[in-house]
Design a protein around this motif. Structure first.
Motif, PDB file in Angstrom:
ATOM      1  N   THR A  20       0.839  -1.207   0.000  1.00  8.38           N
ATOM      2  CA  THR A  20       0.000   0.000   0.000  1.00  8.38           C
ATOM      3  C   THR A  20       0.869   1.249   0.000  1.00  8.38           C
ATOM      4  OG1 THR A  20      -0.142  -0.049   2.412  1.00  8.38           O
ATOM      5  CG2 THR A  20      -1.919  -1.127   1.199  1.00  8.38           C
ATOM      6  N   ALA A  23       1.249   2.677  -3.542  1.00  9.01           N
ATOM      7  CA  ALA A  23       0.043   3.363  -4.013  1.00  9.01           C
ATOM      8  C   ALA A  23      -0.061   4.755  -3.383  1.00  9.01           C
ATOM      9  CB  ALA A  23      -1.200   2.533  -3.698  1.00  9.01           C
ATOM     10  N   GLY A  26       2.624   7.043  -4.810  1.00  6.99           N
ATOM     11  CA  GLY A  26       2.292   7.399  -6.187  1.00  6.99           C
ATOM     12  C   GLY A  26       1.230   8.480  -6.235  1.00  6.99           C
ATOM     13  N   GLU A  27       0.199   8.299  -5.419  1.00  9.03           N
ATOM     14  CA  GLU A  27      -0.900   9.261  -5.407  1.00  9.03           C
ATOM     15  C   GLU A  27      -0.413  10.638  -4.946  1.00  9.03           C
ATOM     16  OE1 GLU A  27      -3.963   8.348  -2.601  1.00  9.03           O
ATOM     17  OE2 GLU A  27      -5.431   9.585  -3.651  1.00  9.03           O
ATOM     18  N   ASN A  30       2.069  12.307  -7.418  1.00  9.34           N
ATOM     19  CA  ASN A  30       1.328  12.711  -8.603  1.00  9.34           C
ATOM     20  C   ASN A  30       0.549  14.001  -8.356  1.00  9.34           C
ATOM     21  OD1 ASN A  30       0.460  11.987 -11.320  1.00  9.34           O
ATOM     22  ND2 ASN A  30      -1.552  11.780 -10.377  1.00  9.34           N
ATOM     23  N   ARG A  35       5.839  12.973 -11.477  1.00  6.67           N
ATOM     24  CA  ARG A  35       5.332  11.807 -12.164  1.00  6.67           C
ATOM     25  C   ARG A  35       6.147  10.582 -11.777  1.00  6.67           C
ATOM     26  NH1 ARG A  35       6.372  10.341 -17.490  1.00  6.67           N
ATOM     27  NH2 ARG A  35       4.865   8.747 -18.103  1.00  6.67           N
ATOM     28  N   VAL A  36       5.474   9.573 -11.220  1.00  2.00           N
ATOM     29  CA  VAL A  36       6.144   8.315 -10.899  1.00  2.00           C
ATOM     30  C   VAL A  36       6.084   7.454 -12.148  1.00  2.00           C
ATOM     31  CG1 VAL A  36       6.064   6.226  -9.502  1.00  2.00           C
ATOM     32  CG2 VAL A  36       5.484   8.428  -8.481  1.00  2.00           C
ATOM     33  N   HIS A  37       7.225   7.034 -12.673  1.00  2.00           N
ATOM     34  CA  HIS A  37       7.140   6.224 -13.883  1.00  2.00           C
ATOM     35  C   HIS A  37       7.526   4.777 -13.656  1.00  2.00           C
ATOM     36  CE1 HIS A  37      11.435   6.273 -15.335  1.00  2.00           C
ATOM     37  NE2 HIS A  37      11.432   6.992 -14.249  1.00  2.00           N
ATOM     38  N   ARG A  38       7.971   4.451 -12.440  1.00  2.00           N
ATOM     39  CA  ARG A  38       8.228   3.058 -12.109  1.00  2.00           C
ATOM     40  C   ARG A  38       8.068   2.899 -10.616  1.00  2.00           C
ATOM     41  NH1 ARG A  38      12.679  -0.446 -14.472  1.00  2.00           N
ATOM     42  NH2 ARG A  38      11.868  -0.316 -16.560  1.00  2.00           N
ATOM     43  N   SER A  39       7.587   1.755 -10.247  1.00  2.00           N
ATOM     44  CA  SER A  39       7.516   1.412  -8.842  1.00  2.00           C
ATOM     45  C   SER A  39       7.983  -0.033  -8.744  1.00  2.00           C
ATOM     46  CB  SER A  39       6.079   1.580  -8.372  1.00  2.00           C
ATOM     47  OG  SER A  39       5.887   0.913  -7.174  1.00  2.00           O
ATOM     48  N   THR A 181     -11.521  13.446 -12.454  1.00  2.00           N
ATOM     49  CA  THR A 181     -11.984  12.069 -12.583  1.00  2.00           C
ATOM     50  C   THR A 181     -13.499  12.055 -12.642  1.00  2.00           C
ATOM     51  OG1 THR A 181     -10.091  11.388 -11.273  1.00  2.00           O
ATOM     52  CG2 THR A 181     -11.809   9.750 -11.590  1.00  2.00           C
ATOM     53  N   ARG A 222     -10.421   9.359 -16.347  1.00  2.00           N
ATOM     54  CA  ARG A 222      -9.549  10.369 -15.753  1.00  2.00           C
ATOM     55  C   ARG A 222      -8.889  11.233 -16.817  1.00  2.00           C
ATOM     56  NH1 ARG A 222      -5.337   7.687 -13.075  1.00  2.00           N
ATOM     57  NH2 ARG A 222      -4.173   8.145 -14.950  1.00  2.00           N
ATOM     58  N   LYS A 256     -13.059  11.466  -6.170  1.00  2.00           N
ATOM     59  CA  LYS A 256     -12.797  10.192  -5.515  1.00  2.00           C
ATOM     60  C   LYS A 256     -13.993   9.571  -4.783  1.00  2.00           C
ATOM     61  CE  LYS A 256      -9.042   8.548  -4.558  1.00  2.00           C
ATOM     62  NZ  LYS A 256      -7.871   7.992  -3.851  1.00  2.00           N
TER      63      LYS A 256
END
Lengths: 415, 415
Positions: A20, A23, A26-27, A30, A35-39, A181, A222, A256
């Motif tokens: 978690t 996530a 990343g949120e 962002n 910008r997260v481009h890999r996790s 969204t 989104r 959300k």
């Protein structure tokens, strides 16, 4: 600017812990325009940590690591970072004092393993941990930053919010990202895509990206724009208005919110009360409604009338109707909703009766068939659905469809 | 043999979706003796997919990809795999027939975007999807396999279990691993470790490995032996018997059973019936019970008595007792269980009343306080619990504790 997340821990790779942290990070990143481009999740392994860092530093400016900072032998992140950044451990006095206080307050002895948690790489900026004993570390190399934090979610989140985000924002000049969204229910991804295909093509002129985020029965749309430009808020609003004119009947909310929150807010706004009479959904609708804090303001309760005898004894449905029409029928769904509305003394009652499966289907009512009804101030309405073959999926779909039916009935009161 | 997981999807990187697929895949691969050494999440980006695959193929023999196979424009995994494996899309007749049937059954038109889901790379072995429209793909390159599946969890899981795992086991020579999982509830990891420390030491003589797998309120103990040897089944049985004599009161089952399945089997075995009267758990216990197919054999239904007026009107609890003792009290919990047992005409009834939070706590009953009761053939029993501060956690913990209390009461009938 690009970011990467590296989560260290064997428990993530063998599925013992669901990640978690990735996530959440990343949120939050962002939302702040990073910008997260890999996790990536890797084992508690020196080689994996070094190889991952080397690769990440060729691509990204912000590298956020979590995990592997505990006091036990399998936690090797700190020592590996020391090696990687060619530095050595020195006792950080502020950290030592805090750790000693942490044990003193709890009446526990300060063991050497705990004292060693205050030994931190000389080359890093120490991120203090005010909720635990493992400190964070901030390293800089070739214009990039590497931040290492403990994997305990609430310790990591506090460190990010209170210290790391302000440091990142001071260190870099970040591009803001604008998101909208739009939440839809009752139409599939491909149906929506077909309906809005032309509209979708019009987005590129404004550098707006569209993503479809499907979940059982629902699709989130989104819109994202990288870099806040003048007038972009108005353009996004206009695009959403255009979308409403195309697929408005499927849109149940924005941002959300969940369906249970939206229904709750509608009821609260009218000072109205709700009860549920569930058969095939087995209590899941009541469960969803009560996951919302404050739901007792509008949700009175419900009946799970799983066996047909309970439908008769607790909801006053005539055994004859059940006999004649079958348990999965419009008549029984409507009688359940009306009986529930009366028994619980509420404005609205929703009911479900169907075949969740995988057993129990018939030719007339195959697995996945669900009748549902909403009893409200203007009478009762019912509808038949046909979902799939998977029990859990059918329960989720029927619950969402029932809440959506209720939502429409509440909105119809205004008309 | 090493495996890597690559999850494709912007929604994973911006935190809109928590990656449960990676955890499930890690757990399942690990159980089959395949070690996952990296798990990566990347964007819906051609460049990221190709770069990740190139790197993974230098290190691993099994590369499992999920996501990006939907019918919309942002789903580019299939096209990128085509490019990577230098092949082209051809219509797979079996897939097309299945997809057409999927839409026909639902009375929906087959759109061109859906028809295109049956267009699959010529170079791959197609993994059919019996629960959705996006097929999986199996590629082979330089002795490694790359498997791409949709990101929808239940579609992916079915494909893995029914098709991909057997294919992996046939393709590679994997060491068989023997596992036994013992399920405990009501004791913490360190308490259990202390109680079974000597027993744990005895395992190494048989090359048995022990893992503690904690989750809220429960700890699974997993015994593993790499390589199936003669007599190992008997040795494992004996070790489990020894464990029962040490911590038997905390063991509620073995292998993958859930508490709701075990309770269900106990009730079915006795031909007894159950009903629920839930306040703070809000229908979650009924929901858990009805996730089990065939639960209608023993579960009659339940009442969600969320508002106190419903406790009075639907369960016949005296308003005076609620006034005097408070809603969160032994007396109300017991009256709820007894009222439910009577109204539903069942052998057993379970009740919960508490403060799920985050609002509503008091000095006497802080957030997390839950009273629960079980009414059975031998009268009513009640117990008070104190869980945590998080609403969802409290609902989960209270539901598990109530089912466990019921389990013990059913077992006590034998004594």
């Amino acid at each position: 600017m690009q970011a990467e997340i590296i989560c260290v821990g064997d428990e993530l790779l063998i599925g013992q812990t669901i990640n978690t942290n990735a996530a959440w990070l990343g949120e939050q990143l962002n939302l702040k325009g990073i910008r997260v481009h890999r996790s990536l999740s890797i084992a508690d392994s020196r080689e994996e940590i070094i190889a991952s860092l080397e690769q990440s530093l060729t691509r990204s400016q912000v590298i956020i690591m979590t995990g592997g900072l505990g006091p036990t032998k399998d936690d090797i992140t700190k020592h590996t970072l020391c090696e990687f950044f060619e530095t050595e451990l020195v006792i950080n006095e502020e950290a030592l004092e805090r750790i000693a206080g942490f044990f003193r307050e709890r009446g526990l002895p300060l063991l050497e393993v705990n004292r060693q948690q205050a030994a931190l790489p000389a080359a890093c900026r120490v991120i203090q941990n005010f909720r635990g004993t493992a400190c964070g570390m901030w390293f800089e190399k070739n214009g990039a930053v590497v931040i290492s934090m403990p994997g305990v979610p609430y310790e990591m989140k506090s460190m990010m919010e209170e210290q790391v985000f302000p440091l990142i924002q001071a260190h870099f000049c970040t591009t803001e990202i604008v998101h909208r969204t739009i939440l839809t229910i009752g139409a599939g991804e491909s149906f929506l895509a077909d309906q809005i295909s032309q509209w979708e093509d019009s987005l590129s002129a404004h550098h707006i990206k569209l993503a479809y985020l499907p979940s059982p029965g629902m699709v989130k749309l989104r819109l994202s724009v990288y870099g806040k430009t003048d007038g972009i808020d108005e353009i996004l609003e206009q695009k959403i208005q255009e979308l409403r004119s195309l697929i408005g009947t499927y849109i149940y909310g924005v941002e959300k919110e969940s369906l249970e929150e939206i229904v709750g807010e509608l009821l609260r706004g009218k000072g109205m009360h709700l009860a549920t009479a569930e058969s095939c959904t087995g209590g899941n609708i009541a469960h969803l409604l009560t996951t919302i804090s404050g739901s007792s303001d509008y949700f009175m309760g419900g009946l799970v009338a799983y066996h047909k005898d309970i439908k008769v004894s607790q909801l006053g449905i005539s055994a004859e109707i059940i006999e004649q029409k079958g348990v999965v029928s419009r008549e029984v769904a409507e009688a359940m909703a009306l009986g529930c509305q009366r028994n619980f003394g509420v404005d609205f009652a929703i009911s479900t009766t169907g075949v969740a499966g995988p057993l129990g289907g018939s030719e007339e009512n195959p697995v996945g068939t669900v009748w549902m009804a909403v009893a409200g101030p203007n009478g009762v309405k019912s509808e038949k659905f046909r979902f799939g073959k998977n029990r859990g999926f059918n329960i989720d779909m029927a619950s969402a469809a029932a809440l959506n039916m209720l939502r429409k009935e509440i909105l119809a009161l205004n008309g």
